[in-house]
Motif scaffolding. Structure first.
Motif, short mmCIF file in Angstrom:
data_model
loop_
_atom_site.label_atom_id
_atom_site.label_comp_id
_atom_site.label_asym_id
_atom_site.label_seq_id
_atom_site.Cartn_x
_atom_site.Cartn_y
_atom_site.Cartn_z
N LEU A 130 0.83 -1.20 0.00
CA LEU A 130 0.00 0.00 0.00
C LEU A 130 0.86 1.26 0.00
O LEU A 130 0.54 2.24 -0.68
N THR A 131 1.97 1.23 0.74
CA THR A 131 2.87 2.38 0.75
C THR A 131 3.42 2.65 -0.64
O THR A 131 3.44 3.80 -1.12
N ILE A 132 3.88 1.61 -1.31
CA ILE A 132 4.41 1.76 -2.67
C ILE A 132 3.34 2.27 -3.62
O ILE A 132 3.59 3.14 -4.48
N LEU A 133 2.12 1.77 -3.47
CA LEU A 133 1.01 2.19 -4.33
C LEU A 133 0.69 3.67 -4.13
O LEU A 133 0.51 4.41 -5.11
N ILE A 134 0.64 4.11 -2.89
CA ILE A 134 0.32 5.52 -2.61
C ILE A 134 1.41 6.43 -3.16
O ILE A 134 1.13 7.47 -3.78
N ILE A 135 2.66 6.06 -2.96
CA ILE A 135 3.77 6.89 -3.44
C ILE A 135 3.80 6.91 -4.98
O ILE A 135 4.04 7.95 -5.60
N GLY A 136 3.53 5.76 -5.59
CA GLY A 136 3.60 5.68 -7.04
C GLY A 136 2.50 6.43 -7.76
O GLY A 136 2.70 6.93 -8.87
N GLN A 137 1.32 6.53 -7.14
CA GLN A 137 0.18 7.22 -7.76
C GLN A 137 0.11 8.66 -7.27
O GLN A 137 -0.88 9.09 -6.68
N GLN A 138 1.14 9.39 -7.53
CA GLN A 138 1.28 10.74 -6.98
C GLN A 138 0.15 11.67 -7.41
O GLN A 138 -0.33 12.49 -6.64
#
Length: 379
Positions: free
Chosen positions: A163-171
């Motif tokens: 989830l952390t990677i997803l949130i950061i990636g979908q800026q």
């Protein structure tokens, strides 16, 4: 079958002492800045109480509670960000009326899944429903396949990382690594003032006690007794005809709901939400809150959240480069010397001493001599 009372006399006293600490002592001795800090600490207590039910009562160790805390926080942040992103406030953007980070990432319209968050009732519903939905999916996938113990803990940790990677990636949709910031008002009420922070502190306290009462009801109900039985002898409960997976899913979802409420209150209290509060490190810290306070006690979990976060703040102010070592040392010391946390230290060491002192200080009434009574009878 004997019915268990909702709250014993000792438990009632414990609730009253905690209420006095939160609503009387802390507001009386702390300035507005420190009180706001303790308001932030109280938001973590929601997660700790949920962990006390999942881990302490049910034996379900989740290392991904930051996921549910963050989801609840982001749901509230989305509503607040839309309220702050009126066409008048964003007139200098290329596309007025959308959040600034969307404009920076060249989005020209608000995504469809953001639009329900114009409504506060829908946002409040999402604060609970979205974490519970995620918890249900994870719980159903894992518990129906009898995945538990360390394997379940690792899987929940993996979800926190994903989830952390997803949130950061979908800026463009989430604000990226910065998160959702510059949150100003709630229905026109400025949440950035000291008076608003103090009000939110008391709202935090009231909601926390509502969560504690729900947790107390669960602990004292038949469900609570079944959770303890599953924690100690899961196969025996299953052979007795109970669907263990359903009970685990329910308590896991309840813990997620508590965490989502805490995340929403964190967003209001602090004024932002970022992926740093969702990942592996904050999720492990949340387990430390529960362990230090005592995973078998819902009140101990609250004290653990307050103590660990206060120690974290104090260590980081005094020793900026060593505070992580101090926090780790505190956790190791508690696990080694007080495995049941602060609640165990109180019930096993301090409370018996106080009861012994009380019995010694209580005057003993002298018994009437039997001899005079015998003489009086003879006369």
């Amino acid at each position: 079958m004997t019915r268990t009372s909702f709250m014993t006399r000792k438990e009632l006293i414990g609730f009253l002492i905690l209420a006095a600490v939160i609503f009387v002592l802390l507001p009386a001795v702390l300035d507005s800045f420190r009180l706001n800090l303790f308001g932030k600490y109280l938001t973590y207590a929601f997660v700790a109480v949920g962990l006390a039910l999942c881990w302490g009562a049910g034996g379900i160790l989740s290392l991904g509670q930051g996921v549910f805390f963050g989801l609840g926080g982001y749901c509230m942040a989305m509503f607040l960000k839309l309220e702050a992103s009126t066409p008048e406030n964003t007139s200098i953007q290329s596309t007025p009326g959308i959040p600034d980070f969307m404009d920076w990432n060249q989005l020209t319209e608000l995504p469809v899944w953001w639009q329900p968050f114009y409504s506060l009732p829908l946002a409040l519903l999402a604060v609970v429903a979205v974490p519970v939905a995620f918890a249900f999916i994870i719980g159903f996938a894992m518990f129906t396949r009898r995945v538990g113990g360390v394997y379940f803990a690792i899987i929940t940790q993996a979800f926190a990382a994903i989830l952390t990677i997803l949130i950061i990636g979908q800026q463009g949709y989430t604000g990226g690594v910065n998160g959702i910031t510059d949150l100003r008002t709630l229905l026109g009420w400025d949440i950035r003032t000291d008076e608003a922070k103090t009000t939110l502190y008391f709202v935090n306290g009231v909601l926390l006690f509502a969560v504690l009462l729900i947790a107390q009801y669960v602990r004292k109900s038949k469900l609570g007794r079944l959770l303890i039985a599953m924690r100690d002898q899961e196969d025996r409960v299953r052979f007795s005809g109970y669907n263990v997976a359903n009970f685990k899913i329910f308590i896991f979802c309840l813990g997620a709901a508590f965490a989502g409420i805490g995340g929403a209150m964190f967003t209001l209290q602090v004024g932002f939400m970022s992926p740093t509060l969702v990942g592996i490190v904050p999720s492990i810290e949340m387990v430390i809150f529960c362990a230090v306070g005592g995973r078998l006690s819902i009140l101990g979990a609250v004290y653990g959240a307050l103590l660990v976060n206060w120690a974290k703040t104090s260590f980081s102010e005094a020793f900026p480069e060593l505070w992580l070592l101090g926090l780790g040392g505190l956790f190791i010391a508690v696990v080694m010397f007080f495995p049941n946390g602060l609640a165990g230290l109180w019930s096993e060491k301090i409370e018996p001493q106080l009861e012994g002192l009380f019995r010694k200080s209580k005057p003993v009434e002298p018994a009437e001599s039997a001899a005079p009574s015998s003489r009086a009878a003879a006369e």
